[in-house]
Each structure stands twice: as C-alpha cells, then as structure tokens.
Motif scaffolding. Structure first.
Motif, short mmCIF file in Angstrom:
data_model
loop_
_atom_site.label_atom_id
_atom_site.label_comp_id
_atom_site.label_asym_id
_atom_site.label_seq_id
_atom_site.Cartn_x
_atom_site.Cartn_y
_atom_site.Cartn_z
N ARG A 168 8.00 -0.64 -3.96
CA ARG A 168 7.00 -0.41 -3.10
C ARG A 168 6.54 1.20 -3.93
O ARG A 168 7.22 2.02 -4.45
N TYR A 176 4.14 4.69 -2.83
CA TYR A 176 3.36 5.48 -1.84
C TYR A 176 2.14 6.15 -2.05
O TYR A 176 2.41 6.89 -3.29
N THR A 207 -4.28 6.82 1.04
CA THR A 207 -5.24 5.78 1.17
C THR A 207 -6.68 5.99 0.64
O THR A 207 -7.23 5.09 0.00
N MET A 218 -0.60 8.72 3.87
CA MET A 218 0.11 7.96 2.87
C MET A 218 0.47 6.54 3.41
O MET A 218 0.89 6.30 4.36
N ALA A 219 0.11 5.72 2.46
CA ALA A 219 0.45 4.14 2.88
C ALA A 219 1.32 3.65 1.82
O ALA A 219 1.47 4.03 0.72
N GLU A 220 1.75 2.56 2.19
CA GLU A 220 2.70 1.94 1.53
C GLU A 220 2.12 0.73 0.84
O GLU A 220 1.54 -0.20 1.48
#
Length: 266
Positions: free
Chosen positions: A13, A15, A18, A39-41
């Motif tokens: 993953r 982070y 976006t 903040m997206a994964e």
C-alpha cells in the motif's frame, strides 16, 4: 480465444494526496481558501500471466528498502509505500504460487520506482525484459540528467538486463497477449489486452491510477502527467477496446478495482 490465466499479486500500500492522481480534486477558491486535502490508500500490484508455454511477470513493484532511504525523501514523503519492506518480490510470488525461476519474461508497464524496484532480481539472467523504446529512453534521460522526471531511479533499472524493446503502438507477445502503447503518464507506458477464454481483460497500467481517471475522464494530477493530450488519446484507445470486447479493466493503483478483479480472476 486463448488459454491464458492471470494471477494478480498484491505488493502493498501507498498513501498519497488524492490531488496527485485526480487533477483538481481539492481546489481552493474564494469561498474555500483552505480546502481539506484527502490522503488516500493506493495498491501496488504485479500480475503473473500464464500462457500455454510462457509465464510472464507484469511489473516488479517497489524496492523493499523504499522507506529506508532507497527512495529519495521528497518522493517517499509524497508517496509513502508503508509496507514495501514486507513485500519482497520473491516472497509475494511465493505466496501466489510462483518462484522467480518460474518467470520466463517480464513486461514493464513503465520504469517508475514503484514498478521497477524488483528488476535487479533478473540482472545477469537471460529473462527478457519487455519495455517500450520511448520509456527506456526517457527513464535513462531522467535518471542520468537533471531533466525529465524525478520518479526514475537508475539503481532500479541500470543493470545487466536482457532488454527486449517494443517499438510500435501494438505488439503481440504471444497469442492472446497484446501489448498496447499508452503514452500520457510517461512517454512509454504500456498496457495490455489479454484474451482469457471467456472474457477479455484490459490492463490500463498507470494510464489510469483510479476509477475517477477512467469513469470521469479526470486527468492525473500535473505531477504525474507527462502529456495530457497523449493521456486523453490513450484513454480513448482503451475505452474503444473496452466497448469492442466488453472487457474488464484493471487500473494502475485503484484498490477497490484491484481487489474486485483479484477475487474474480483468482
């Protein structure tokens, strides 16, 4: 249709904001001068494509020391691959039922550091490494000069590798496995059209990071976009293939799409 199978391989993953992957996701204006950033994964993944006579690895993921100083600090701060150390290529392949020695060829969608970090595993071997001509040129230009993109590390790909150069916009690797040149994110991004017997799978690679790039045709953020005009043309090429073949589409880093297709393909 050809007798192919695809095994997605989860490589961990990342982070990131976006805004990097969807242009204008959180923009300031007079009413909202300080917008909330999200903040997206994101998923890093590879895939193993099994053909009748050839087993192909799609991409090689991040270097396991990405978070331990291998990636430059500004890049790691922006794209934090939090579990790279837990996702060594050999270990993840083993979990998927394969060994490094099972790999007959490698296709590099492009040579950014979250895709090329495992190439050293094939240094000094005769395993062919397929890469587009425009990508190899731009990667060396970027890594060896102060021009180009900072997302290329020479230490990822400057090895004794058996490069197989793809020159055209479409290249048949073998029956049912066609490589597609999809410039935009970088000059030499490659995707693929795979005939799986009962369906067609399109690998978009980083032409589309997430569903918004595909469904809403929202471009990648400027920092991830070499050419917006080429990106849009590549997107339309993929969408035409999707319509023509009623194909499933696997994006570059969309976690939901990856998990859905991994479950279906598995």
């Amino acid at each position: 249709m050809s007798d192919l199978s695809v095994t997605p391989v989860d490589r961990g993953r990342v982070y990131a904001d976006t805004n990097y992957v969807v242009d204008g996701y959180a923009m300031a204006d007079a009413e909202t001068p300080n917008p909330t950033h999200e903040m997206a994964e994101f998923v890093v993944w590879n895939a193993v494509v099994d053909g009748p006579e050839t087993t192909v690895l799609w991409d090689t993921g991040s270097h396991p020391d990405a978070g331990d100083g291998y990636w430059p600090a500004p890049l790691y701060n922006a794209f934090e691959h939090v579990d790279a150390a837990d996702h060594r290529l050999a270990d993840d392949l083993d979990a998927a039922g394969y060994a490094l020695d099972d790999i007959d060829a490698v296709v590099m969608s492009h040579l950014h550091l979250d895709h090329a970090g495992g190439l050293s595993e094939f240094a000094g071997t005769d395993v062919p490494i397929y890469v587009h001509e425009e990508e190899l040129k731009f990667a060396y230009y970027s890594a060896k000069t102060t021009e180009g993109s900072i997302a290329y590390l020479a230490s990822d790909f400057d090895h004794d590798l058996n490069w197989e150069i793809v020159h055209r916009h479409r290249h048949t690797l073998f029956d049912g496995f066609e490589l597609l040149h999809l410039p935009g994110h970088t000059p030499g991004v490659m995707g693929a059209k795979l005939d799986l017997g009962d369906e067609t799978l399109l690998i978009a690679g980083d032409e589309c990071y997430v569903d918004a790039n595909w469904a809403d045709e929202a471009p990648l953020g400027p920092g991830l976009l070499w050419s917006e005009r080429d990106w849009f043309e590549s997107l339309q090429t993929l969408k035409e293939l999707e319509r023509r073949h009623d194909a499933a589409v696997l994006y570059g880093h969309d976690l939901d799409r990856f998990e859905t297709l991994a479950e279906r393909l598995g």
